[in-house]
Every structure is written in structure tokens, then in C-alpha cells.
Design a protein around this motif. Structure first.
Motif, short mmCIF file in Angstrom:
data_model
loop_
_atom_site.label_atom_id
_atom_site.label_comp_id
_atom_site.label_asym_id
_atom_site.label_seq_id
_atom_site.Cartn_x
_atom_site.Cartn_y
_atom_site.Cartn_z
N SER A 1 0.83 -1.20 0.00
CA SER A 1 0.00 0.00 0.00
C SER A 1 0.87 1.26 0.00
N LEU A 2 0.42 2.28 -0.72
CA LEU A 2 1.13 3.57 -0.73
C LEU A 2 0.93 4.32 0.58
N LYS A 3 -0.03 3.89 1.39
CA LYS A 3 -0.30 4.55 2.67
C LYS A 3 0.24 3.79 3.86
N ASP A 4 0.60 2.52 3.66
CA ASP A 4 1.10 1.69 4.76
C ASP A 4 1.94 0.57 4.17
N GLY A 5 3.25 0.69 4.28
CA GLY A 5 4.16 -0.27 3.67
C GLY A 5 4.11 -1.66 4.27
N SER A 6 3.34 -1.85 5.34
CA SER A 6 3.23 -3.17 5.95
C SER A 6 2.04 -3.95 5.41
N LYS A 7 1.20 -3.30 4.59
CA LYS A 7 0.01 -3.94 4.05
C LYS A 7 0.10 -4.06 2.54
N LYS A 8 -0.41 -5.15 2.00
CA LYS A 8 -0.40 -5.35 0.56
C LYS A 8 -1.33 -4.36 -0.13
N MET A 9 -0.92 -3.86 -1.30
CA MET A 9 -1.80 -3.01 -2.09
C MET A 9 -3.04 -3.82 -2.44
N SER A 10 -4.22 -3.22 -2.21
CA SER A 10 -5.45 -3.98 -2.33
C SER A 10 -6.56 -3.17 -2.98
N LYS A 11 -7.40 -3.88 -3.74
CA LYS A 11 -8.58 -3.25 -4.34
C LYS A 11 -9.59 -2.88 -3.27
N SER A 12 -9.57 -3.60 -2.15
CA SER A 12 -10.59 -3.42 -1.12
C SER A 12 -10.24 -2.36 -0.09
N ASP A 13 -9.04 -1.80 -0.15
CA ASP A 13 -8.66 -0.75 0.81
C ASP A 13 -9.61 0.44 0.63
N PRO A 14 -10.18 0.95 1.72
CA PRO A 14 -11.13 2.07 1.59
C PRO A 14 -10.52 3.35 1.03
N SER A 15 -9.20 3.50 1.15
CA SER A 15 -8.54 4.70 0.63
C SER A 15 -8.03 4.48 -0.78
N ASP A 16 -8.55 5.26 -1.72
CA ASP A 16 -8.09 5.15 -3.10
C ASP A 16 -6.64 5.59 -3.24
N LEU A 17 -6.16 6.38 -2.28
CA LEU A 17 -4.77 6.85 -2.31
C LEU A 17 -3.78 5.74 -1.96
N SER A 18 -4.30 4.58 -1.53
CA SER A 18 -3.42 3.47 -1.15
C SER A 18 -2.91 2.71 -2.36
N ARG A 19 -3.52 2.93 -3.52
CA ARG A 19 -3.18 2.15 -4.71
C ARG A 19 -3.20 3.03 -5.96
N ILE A 20 -2.51 2.55 -6.98
CA ILE A 20 -2.60 3.16 -8.30
C ILE A 20 -3.41 2.21 -9.17
N ASN A 21 -4.58 2.65 -9.59
CA ASN A 21 -5.43 1.84 -10.46
C ASN A 21 -4.91 1.90 -11.89
N LEU A 22 -5.08 0.81 -12.62
CA LEU A 22 -4.60 0.81 -14.00
C LEU A 22 -5.39 1.77 -14.89
#
Length: 354
Positions: free
Chosen positions: A210-231
Motif C-alpha cells: 500500500s502507498l499509505k502503509d508499507g506493511s500492508k499489501k496493495m489492495s482493491k478493497s482498501d477504503p482509501s483510493d490513495l493506497s493504490r494506483i489503479n490501471l
């Protein structure tokens, strides 16, 4: 492994927006593999039911995964691209494997424990048997190699366990019918019908966090869209998310060992390395000692350069859903021809009529 024709199988669940982790951890590898291997790429829509039974538009999500495959450069003429539910053999072989696998094997799966949580009695049987269906996906085509992330490696090990038990239990029948090849299993040699598929885990970003928490995997289900880069993110959105990505106050180290204990720094360096096709050591040779205020803009430019063309092609492909459906149908017909041969052999080995 004994003499099986090399074949790569892999798939992605159609559950929400595809993101950078899906691209670096799977699709980018798929594109590279198709130049050297015979490949089968599946949209595993039956697996999606274990995450959520009632979904808004599973058909459209399935098309989006297929569109991502095509936009990234996978050639559906040279290889097979299809959706899992279109080939009934996946479900049929999964039932047989449910009878081969042991309950204890399933309950030990880390992903089952994580997803079921404390209320395991209320988890679906499908979630528990998920690895058995995954084994069927792979072994229905007698695949020899599977590109997987670290989180799926345990499931692939269970696939090998299922293949091993089937080969051992039915060794005499496999030999009598001339359907297998000799395989070493411990101190004995048995006639195996199914190969023991090998994992393909490689590259500097096998697990994007995750871009917001390096201990968690980047996920589609994370409530924060800032946690991932969508294709499907546009240039400005990609750049903004990288600018806002969590970091620490220290400069980048000059060698990979310096990333220990710095999960966010390690994640961003790994993303840069994977997008550029270089090693983390190379990236740190270039950026070591420099602050994130200099590194992030370079990473944003690289991400936009690599991902923007894919996003554009995805939009183009998705504009013609009928063509996507034709591609999936053609792939399913070719996959079904392979699957039917395997099922005929397995039924013969088991003594099932039909």
C-alpha cells in the motif's frame, strides 16, 4: 520433475479495479512469459464468488480483467485467454480434488485463516475449498509452471500435494492405462499423471504494498483510493498518489540493505525497479543519498510513462465489449479441448463412466 510439456497457467480474480500490484505482480510477468512459453491466462470468475457471492456486475469486471490482459500486450491468438466459468471442467475436477485433499490441509491455509477471521464457522465452504479449485485450474491443463505472488505460494504447494497424492494413490492404474510418466517421490518411483507445478516468483516487486502503509499489501478493497494506483488512473491521478505516498524523513540509502526496517521506502524503490526493469541496487546507486522530494517526481514520471498507454488501451478495448466476449469465447473453446482430454483420462483412472 518428469517429462511433461512445459506450460504456464495463471489467472486473476475479477474483484474490483485492477491496480499497480496486479500489473507488476502478475500481468507484466504474463507478457514476458508469452515470448518463451506456451501460456494459458484465465479470468478466474468462479474464485470471485468466494470473496462476494452477490456482485454488482461480475460480467463487466470479468471483461475488465480480459481488457487489461489485451491492453498490456498479451496475444490471445498465440496463447489462450478465457474465463474460468466457461470451461465446466474446472468445477468438475475441483470436486474430484475435494475428495483427494484432506480437510486438515485446507484449514491450515493462511489465506483461509485471514479471510475467515474469528468466525470460521460462518465462512463459506467455497472459501475453505478455494485451494482445491485453484489446483483444478492448474492441473486441468497439466501446467508445469505458475507465476504466483508470495501470498499464493502456499496454495501452489497444496496443488503439488494434491497432485502427489493422486499420482501415488492411482499409480498402478495410471501405469496400466499408459497415461503417466515415471516420477520420483521420496524413495519410490510412481507413474504420475499430474506434474508437480513449479512456482515462478521473481523480480524486485513480487508483492507491491500500500502507498499509505508499507506493511500492508496493495489492495482493491482498501477504503482509501490513495493506497493504490489503479490501471485506469489518468496521468494527474497517478502523479498525485505518488506525491502523497507515505515515506520516512531519511534520505534513500545507497544499497538495498539500508532499506531494512523502512517498508515504505522499500516499496517505492521496488516499484521503480520493477517498472524500469532494473534491480533495487541499480536504483539506489542512482538515487542513494537523495531525499524523497527528488525521488518521487522521477517515480511519478516513470509510472505515468509505463501505465498511461495501458490505461488508454484498456479504455479502447472496453469500448467494444462484444469483441472482448468473442475473444473469451474463442479462448474457452480452445481451453475446453485441452480440459476435456484431461477429464477423460482422470475419469478413466478413477473408473467413472461418461
Amino acid at each position: 520433475m518428469a517429462d511433461f510439456k512445459p506450460l504456464v497457467f495463471s489467472g486473476i480474480q475479477p474483484t474490483g479495479n485492477l491496480h499497480l500490484g496486479n500489473y507488476l505482480g502478475a500481468i507484466q510477468k504474463f507478457v514476458a512469459l508469452q515470448d518463451t512459453q506456451d501460456c494459458i491466462f484465465c479470468v478466474v470468475d468462479l474464485h470471485a464468488l468466494t470473496a462476494q457471492l452477490v456482485q454488482e456486475d461480475l460480467a463487466q469486471q470479468t471483461r475488465e480483467i480480459a481488457a487489461a490482459y489485451l491492453a498490456a500486450g498479451i496475444d490471445p491468438k498465440r496463447h489462450i485467454v478465457f474465463n474460468q466459468a466457461a470451461v465446466p471442467g474446472h468445477s468438475e475436477l475441483a470436486w474430484i480434488f475435494n475428495c483427494v485433499a484432506r480437510i486438515g490441509w485446507m484449514t491450515r491455509m493462511t489465506q483461509f485463516k485471514d479471510k475467515a477471521g474469528k468466525d470460521r464457522e460462518n465462512a463459506s465452504l467455497g472459501l475453505l475449498a478455494y485451494p482445491s479449485l485453484m489446483a483444478a485450474d492448474i492441473l486441468l491443463y497439466r501446467a508445469t509452471h505458475v507465476p504466483v505472488g508470495d501470498d499464493q505460494k502456499q496454495h501452489l504447494e497444496l496443488t503439488r500435494d494434491i497432485a502427489t497424492k493422486f499420482n501415488h494413490d492411482f499409480s498402478a492404474r495410471i501405469e496400466a492405462k499408459g497415461l503417466g510418466v515415471p516420477m520420483a517421490m521420496g524413495d519410490e518411483t510412481v507413474n504420475g499423471y499430474f506434474p508437480l507445478a513449479e512456482p515462478l516468483i521473481e523480480g524486485p516487486a513480487t508483492r507491491v504494498m500500500s502507498l499509505k502503509d508499507g506493511s500492508k499489501k496493495m489492495s482493491k478493497s482498501d477504503p482509501s483510493d490513495l493506497s493504490r494506483i489503479n490501471l485506469t488512473d489518468d496521468d494527474e491521478t497517478i502523479a498525485k498518489k505518488i506525491r502523497k505516498a507515505k515515506t520516512d524523513p531519511d534520505a534513500l540509502p545507497s544499497e538495498p540493505a539500508g532499506l531494512a526496517g523502512r517498508p515504505e521506502a522499500d516499496n517505492l524503490v521496488g516499484i521503480y525497479a520493477a517498472l524500469s526493469g532494473r534491480s533495487k541496487a541499480d536504483i539506489l546507486t542512482e538515487f542513494g543519498g537523495r531525499p524523497f522530494s527528488e525521488f518521487k517526481p522521477a517515480l511519478a514520471d516513470l509510472a505515468v510513462d509505463k501505465l498511461a498507454p495501458i490505461a488508454g488501451d484498456m479504455r479502447r478495448v472496453l469500448s467494444d465489449p462484444a469483441e472482448i466476449d468473442r475473444t473469451l469465447k474463442d479462448g474457452a473453446e480452445r481451453a475446453r479441448a485441452l480440459a476435456d482430454r484431461t477429464l477423460a483420462d482422470v475419469k478413466s483412472i478413477l473408473g467413472l463412466l461418461g
